[in-house]
Design an enzyme around this catalytic site. Structure first.
Site, PDB file in Angstrom:
ATOM      1  N   GLN A   1      47.728 -78.949  93.476  1.00 37.98           N
ATOM      2  CA  GLN A   1      47.701 -79.663  92.205  1.00 37.98           C
ATOM      3  C   GLN A   1      46.423 -79.370  91.419  1.00 37.98           C
ATOM      4  OE1 GLN A   1      48.764 -80.800  95.075  1.00 37.98           O
ATOM      5  NE2 GLN A   1      50.648 -81.965  94.795  1.00 37.98           N
TER       6      GLN A   1
ATOM      7  N   PRO B   1      60.073 -71.444  86.506  1.00 39.63           N
ATOM      8  CA  PRO B   1      59.287 -71.911  87.656  1.00 39.63           C
ATOM      9  C   PRO B   1      58.819 -73.356  87.537  1.00 39.63           C
ATOM     10  CG  PRO B   1      57.933 -70.544  86.236  1.00 39.63           C
ATOM     11  CD  PRO B   1      59.325 -70.505  85.660  1.00 39.63           C
TER      12      PRO B   1
ATOM     13  N   GLU C   1      58.839 -77.381  89.281  1.00 37.69           N
ATOM     14  CA  GLU C   1      58.664 -77.928  90.633  1.00 37.69           C
ATOM     15  C   GLU C   1      59.994 -78.529  91.102  1.00 37.69           C
ATOM     16  OE1 GLU C   1      54.987 -80.045  91.684  1.00 37.69           O
ATOM     17  OE2 GLU C   1      54.312 -79.624  89.637  1.00 37.69           O
TER      18      GLU C   1
ATOM     19  N   PHE D   1      61.127 -78.820  93.958  1.00 34.10           N
ATOM     20  CA  PHE D   1      61.107 -79.440  95.292  1.00 34.10           C
ATOM     21  C   PHE D   1      60.062 -80.552  95.397  1.00 34.10           C
ATOM     22  CE2 PHE D   1      61.878 -74.800  95.609  1.00 34.10           C
ATOM     23  CZ  PHE D   1      63.245 -74.848  95.864  1.00 34.10           C
ATOM     24  N   GLN D   2      59.716 -81.169  94.277  1.00 32.95           N
ATOM     25  CA  GLN D   2      58.612 -82.130  94.279  1.00 32.95           C
ATOM     26  C   GLN D   2      59.006 -83.532  94.737  1.00 32.95           C
ATOM     27  OE1 GLN D   2      57.076 -83.267  90.413  1.00 32.95           O
ATOM     28  NE2 GLN D   2      59.012 -82.787  89.422  1.00 32.95           N
TER      29      GLN D   2
END
Length: 236
Positions: A10, A30, A32, A34-35
């Site tokens: 981060q 691109p 996130e 899978f956050q």
């Protein structure tokens, strides 16, 4: 062109890189993907970044954890569709802190098994204190990007920043070890931010558009970095 996986921690500058990649229109999307955590179905909450820090003052600055709703399933096909540009290139950004849940979702498969041939890009930031100050500020304000409305006025905490310096360092080192056999491209934020064009063109073959984001660092950030270094030297 292979798919792209941007590997980061981060506040490393990965958002700038990913926004410029998206602007090319040929390098996937691109985000996130899978956050969200399996246990809650939610993205990172403020207290999760400070887990393991036994400091009542820091905890008093953060809202309680939301238990959320546990994830029942994960649709990789939906991610593939959302993360792919019309030329067939898939892209995603992954933070190290999200990998435990990602590996569990893969159930022994590799990212290549799911998304095909991939090229890996690791984003690193040399100045870990500045990175930690940026993260500590965003955790409190919940203003992650230029234009986000701050939800709170951030306050300085040596303990919180020190914890985040260590947490970010561990995450970056873990990525470096995982990526070692995969021959990643390495993007250093401090160099990339000065002139993004060569990196974007090397990754995509397309010149970079003007940066879409403004830097959020300000005089307060610089003062906190200087204060942290001074207090850290006194504590040594």
């Amino acid at each position: 062109m292979s798919g792209l996986i941007v590997c980061a921690t981060q506040r490393s500058g990965s958002t700038l890189l990913c926004e410029l990649l998206k602007a090319t229109g040929v390098a996937g999307v691109p985000n996130e993907w899978f956050q969200h955590f399996k246990d809650t179905g939610l993205a990172d909450q403020p207290r999760q970044y400070l887990a393991g820090l036994d400091d009542p003052y820091v905890r008093s600055l953060l809202p309680p954890l939301d238990p959320g709703t546990p994830e029942s399933d994960f649709d990789f096909e939906k991610v593939r569709e959302a993360g792919t540009t019309p030329n067939g290139v898939f892209a995603a950004k992954i933070m190290w802190s999200h990998t435990d849940d990602l590996w569990a979702r893969l159930r022994g498969r590799t990212l290549e098994d799911v998304f095909g041939e991939l090229r890996y890009v690791q984003v690193i930031r040399r100045d870990k204190v500045a990175q930690a100050v940026s993260l500590w500020t965003a955790i409190q304000t919940q203003a992650w990007r230029d234009g986000d409305e701050p939800r709170a006025e951030p306050v300085y905490s040596f303990a919180a920043i020190r914890h985040l310096v260590e947490w970010l360092t561990v995450g970056e080192q873990a990525w470096t070890a995982w990526l070692a056999p995969r021959d990643p491209d390495v993007v250093v934020y401090e160099d990339f931010a000065r002139d993004p064009s060569p990196t974007i063109e090397a990754l995509t073959g397309v010149p970079a558009s003007p940066p879409p984001l403004k830097r959020q660092a300000n005089g307060r950030s610089a003062a906190w970095v200087a204060r942290y270094h001074g207090e850290n030297a006194e504590a040594a």
